[in-house]
Design an enzyme around this catalytic site. Structure first.
Site, PDB file in Angstrom:
ATOM      1  CG  HIS A   1      13.172   1.448  -0.045  1.00  0.00           C
ATOM      2  ND1 HIS A   1      12.657   1.979   1.122  1.00  0.00           N
ATOM      3  CD2 HIS A   1      12.176   0.691  -0.580  1.00  0.00           C
ATOM      4  CE1 HIS A   1      11.413   1.568   1.283  1.00  0.00           C
ATOM      5  NE2 HIS A   1      11.095   0.789   0.250  1.00  0.00           N
TER       6      HIS A   1
ATOM      7  CE  LYS B   1      -1.352   9.033  -2.445  1.00  0.00           C
ATOM      8  NZ  LYS B   1      -1.890  10.396  -2.639  1.00  0.00           N
ATOM      9  CE1 TYR B   2       6.596   6.038  -8.428  1.00  0.00           C
ATOM     10  CE2 TYR B   2       4.860   7.693  -8.335  1.00  0.00           C
ATOM     11  CZ  TYR B   2       5.563   6.728  -9.032  1.00  0.00           C
ATOM     12  OH  TYR B   2       5.237   6.449 -10.331  1.00  0.00           O
ATOM     13  CB  THR B   3       8.655   5.276  -0.271  1.00  0.00           C
ATOM     14  OG1 THR B   3       9.447   5.741   0.817  1.00  0.00           O
ATOM     15  CG2 THR B   3       8.922   3.799  -0.497  1.00  0.00           C
TER      16      THR B   3
ATOM     17  N   GLY C   1       0.822  -1.196   0.000  1.00  0.00           N
ATOM     18  CA  GLY C   1       0.000   0.000   0.000  1.00  0.00           C
ATOM     19  C   GLY C   1       0.860   1.251   0.000  1.00  0.00           C
TER      20      GLY C   1
ATOM     21  CB  ILE D   1       4.289   2.086   7.751  1.00  0.00           C
ATOM     22  CG1 ILE D   1       5.152   2.257   9.001  1.00  0.00           C
ATOM     23  CG2 ILE D   1       3.519   0.763   7.817  1.00  0.00           C
ATOM     24  CD1 ILE D   1       4.361   2.399  10.274  1.00  0.00           C
TER      25      ILE D   1
ATOM     26  N   GLY E   1       6.667  -3.832   4.892  1.00  0.00           N
ATOM     27  CA  GLY E   1       6.842  -3.445   6.283  1.00  0.00           C
ATOM     28  C   GLY E   1       7.146  -1.987   6.469  1.00  0.00           C
ATOM     29  CG  LEU E   2       9.494  -0.976   9.632  1.00  0.00           C
ATOM     30  CD1 LEU E   2      10.641  -0.137  10.165  1.00  0.00           C
ATOM     31  CD2 LEU E   2       8.726  -1.605  10.794  1.00  0.00           C
TER      32      LEU E   2
ATOM     33  CB  CYS F   1       4.394   9.175   1.668  1.00  0.00           C
ATOM     34  SG  CYS F   1       5.636   7.997   2.264  1.00  0.00           S
TER      35      CYS F   1
END
Length: 216
Positions: A80, A76-78, A74, A145, A157-158, A175
């Site tokens: 990493h 939007k964009y994030t 779930g 998250i 997860g997170l 997000c």
């Protein structure tokens, strides 16, 4: 490799490619569902990448300077990348109440408790999933998250910003929230490294796991 309350606690060194982690997580979830493997809490880092959740909007992808991958979680964009602690949770909610909202709330509480141990006052924000802080200035997001639940087995997860390159978030609207900056433990002057943050997570994990069994 170790365990907490019977759940495998795995910390992968170096950078784990996103596709490798995703395949491993999916395989583990299938094995947990089949009763062939223990639940898993998996801590790792990724090479720089942008991931798009199921509600990602194209206009939030501003400068795709890194690979962009659509994913089933779930949100939007994030972003990493190195210096960010990713925690993938493969947990069986069949035995923990089958309550997705309770699960997300518990994950938020877990991260808040871990950050508190490191001297960061973090909190939930109504209507905005994630972990927020006002330490050091304006309200900013320090943790994201994004989860998926399939047949009551959790995936994804997170992500908590320990010491990533915060300029890398500039390629997206994190997000989907353009009015809020991102921050990190390092930016707040409280970076003891990934191992220090991992230790805080581990110390708070038993309470987190207990909180997953929400009352009906």
């Amino acid at each position: 490799m170790t365990e907490i309350d019977g759940i495998e606690w795995r910390v992968s060194p170096g950078l784990t490619p996103y596709d490798v982690a995703l395949a491993g997580m999916e395989a583990r979830a299938a094995a947990v569902l089949a009763g062939e493997a223990r639940e898993l809490i998996w801590l790792l880092e990724h090479p720089p990448i942008y991931t798009a959740g199921t509600s990602a909007s194209p206009q939030d992808l501003i400068d795709p300077r890194f690979p962009v991958v659509a994913t089933g979680r779930g949100g939007k964009y994030t972003y990493h990348g190195p210096g960010q602690r990713i925690v993938y949770l493969v947990l069986d909610l069949n035995a923990r109440g089958r309550d997705v909202r309770c699960f997300v709330h518990a994950v938020e509480g877990w991260v808040i408790a871990a950050l508190e141990q490191l001297g960061v006052a973090a909190f939930r924000a109504e209507g905005r999933v994630g972990i927020w802080t006002r330490d050091g200035g304006p309200e900013a997001k320090i943790g994201a998250i994004g989860v998926r639940v399939r047949r009551w087995i959790t995936l994804h997860g997170l992500a908590v910003n320990v010491d990533p390159d915060l300029t890398h978030f500039g390629g997206i609207v994190p997000c989907g929230l353009p009015d809020y900056p991102v921050t990190s433990l390092a930016a707040l002057g409280r970076d003891g490294g990934l191992a220090t943050f991992d230790a805080a997570l581990a110390l708070s994990a038993p309470v987190f796991l207990q909180s997953l069994s929400c009352p009906a």
